[in-house]
Design a protein around this motif. Structure first.
Motif, PDB file in Angstrom:
ATOM      1  N   ARG A   1       0.716  -1.258  -0.223  1.00 58.89           N
ATOM      2  CA  ARG A   1       0.082  -0.015  -0.019  1.00 58.89           C
ATOM      3  C   ARG A   1       0.969   1.324   0.033  1.00 58.89           C
ATOM      4  N   ASP A   2       1.858   1.193   0.901  1.00 52.45           N
ATOM      5  CA  ASP A   2       2.854   2.178   0.940  1.00 52.45           C
ATOM      6  C   ASP A   2       3.652   2.737  -0.449  1.00 52.45           C
ATOM      7  N   GLU A   3       3.986   1.619  -0.951  1.00 49.74           N
ATOM      8  CA  GLU A   3       4.762   1.750  -2.109  1.00 49.74           C
ATOM      9  C   GLU A   3       3.826   2.147  -3.421  1.00 49.74           C
TER      10      GLU A   3
ATOM     11  N   GLU B   1       1.672   9.429  -5.380  1.00 46.59           N
ATOM     12  CA  GLU B   1       2.173  10.797  -4.976  1.00 46.59           C
ATOM     13  C   GLU B   1       2.985  11.046  -6.291  1.00 46.59           C
ATOM     14  N   ASN B   2       4.019  10.498  -6.403  1.00 44.03           N
ATOM     15  CA  ASN B   2       5.163  10.813  -7.400  1.00 44.03           C
ATOM     16  C   ASN B   2       4.334  11.220  -8.752  1.00 44.03           C
ATOM     17  N   HIS B   3       3.503  10.432  -9.219  1.00 44.04           N
ATOM     18  CA  HIS B   3       2.701  10.965 -10.319  1.00 44.04           C
ATOM     19  C   HIS B   3       1.988  12.092 -10.154  1.00 44.04           C
ATOM     20  N   ARG B   4       1.507  12.412  -9.062  1.00 43.91           N
ATOM     21  CA  ARG B   4       0.887  13.505  -8.894  1.00 43.91           C
ATOM     22  C   ARG B   4       1.959  14.912  -8.847  1.00 43.91           C
TER      23      ARG B   4
ATOM     24  N   SER C   1      -8.912   4.334   1.077  1.00 42.42           N
ATOM     25  CA  SER C   1     -10.165   3.702   1.773  1.00 42.42           C
ATOM     26  C   SER C   1      -9.943   2.274   1.789  1.00 42.42           C
ATOM     27  N   GLU C   2      -9.252   1.461   1.347  1.00 48.40           N
ATOM     28  CA  GLU C   2      -9.056   0.084   1.445  1.00 48.40           C
ATOM     29  C   GLU C   2      -8.595  -0.543   2.631  1.00 48.40           C
ATOM     30  N   ASN C   3      -8.037   0.209   3.724  1.00 57.40           N
ATOM     31  CA  ASN C   3      -7.694  -0.130   5.115  1.00 57.40           C
ATOM     32  C   ASN C   3      -8.636  -0.311   5.795  1.00 57.40           C
TER      33      ASN C   3
END
Length: 176
Positions: A107-109, A115-118, A174-176
């Motif tokens: 999930r973090d990766e 975030e990099n894409h953003r 939201s998947e957490n």
């Protein structure tokens, strides 16, 4: 097509064509690599689309001034017609493919990649806005309507991609 279109406005050297493409940020929106201009000029000259109008002496160097030929104008017209007629929808297909298998990452990766894409999209949006401001300055706020339409469309595409990435991040969270 871009080089022929530029030469249709008047004779220029390869350097001046490159500067025109740089000024319009053509590498960003057209896929034309500025470094390939001289190869393209040689090829178009061999094909009869352009010719050397004159050779100018600048210091110890000579530079060729190119002009479009009538054959080149006809070819430019056919390229413009063909390209406008061709319907193309561009999807970020590699992104879609990767997101189809996002579970391969933690999930973090995945979140960091999004975030990099953003961040990349934010940089692209900033560059496009800067380019539009430069065009406005260069034309005294008289950017041709078709160019303005294209710029607006590119800005909208980037904004839509930003929305998509934000929703992907929210869905991931939201998947957490």
């Amino acid at each position: 097509m871009l080089v022929l279109g530029i030469l249709d406005h008047g004779p220029m050297s390869g350097y001046d064509i490159g500067q025109t493409l740089l000024m319009t940020d053509a590498e960003r929106w057209s896929g034309v690599l500025i470094g390939s201009i001289y190869h393209a000029l040689k090829k178009m000259e061999q094909e009869g689309h352009i010719m050397i109008a004159s050779i100018e002496q600048t210091g110890h160097r000579q530079k060729a001034i190119y002009q479009i030929t009538e054959q080149g104008r006809a070819y430019l017209k056919s390229l413009v017609s063909e390209t406008i007629t061709e319907s193309k929808v561009a999807y970020p297909s590699s992104l879609y493919a990767a997101l189809s298998f996002y579970q391969q990452l933690s999930r973090d990766e995945c979140r960091q990649a999004l975030e990099n894409h953003r961040s990349t999209l934010e940089q692209e949006l900033s560059a496009m806005k800067y380019g539009l401001e430069a065009k406005n300055r260069a034309t005294n706020n008289n950017v041709p309507p078709m160019v303005q339409l294209m710029m607006d469309h590119m800005l909208n595409v980037i904004s839509q991609q930003q929305i998509f990435i934000q929703k992907a991040i929210e869905l991931l969270d939201s998947e957490n």
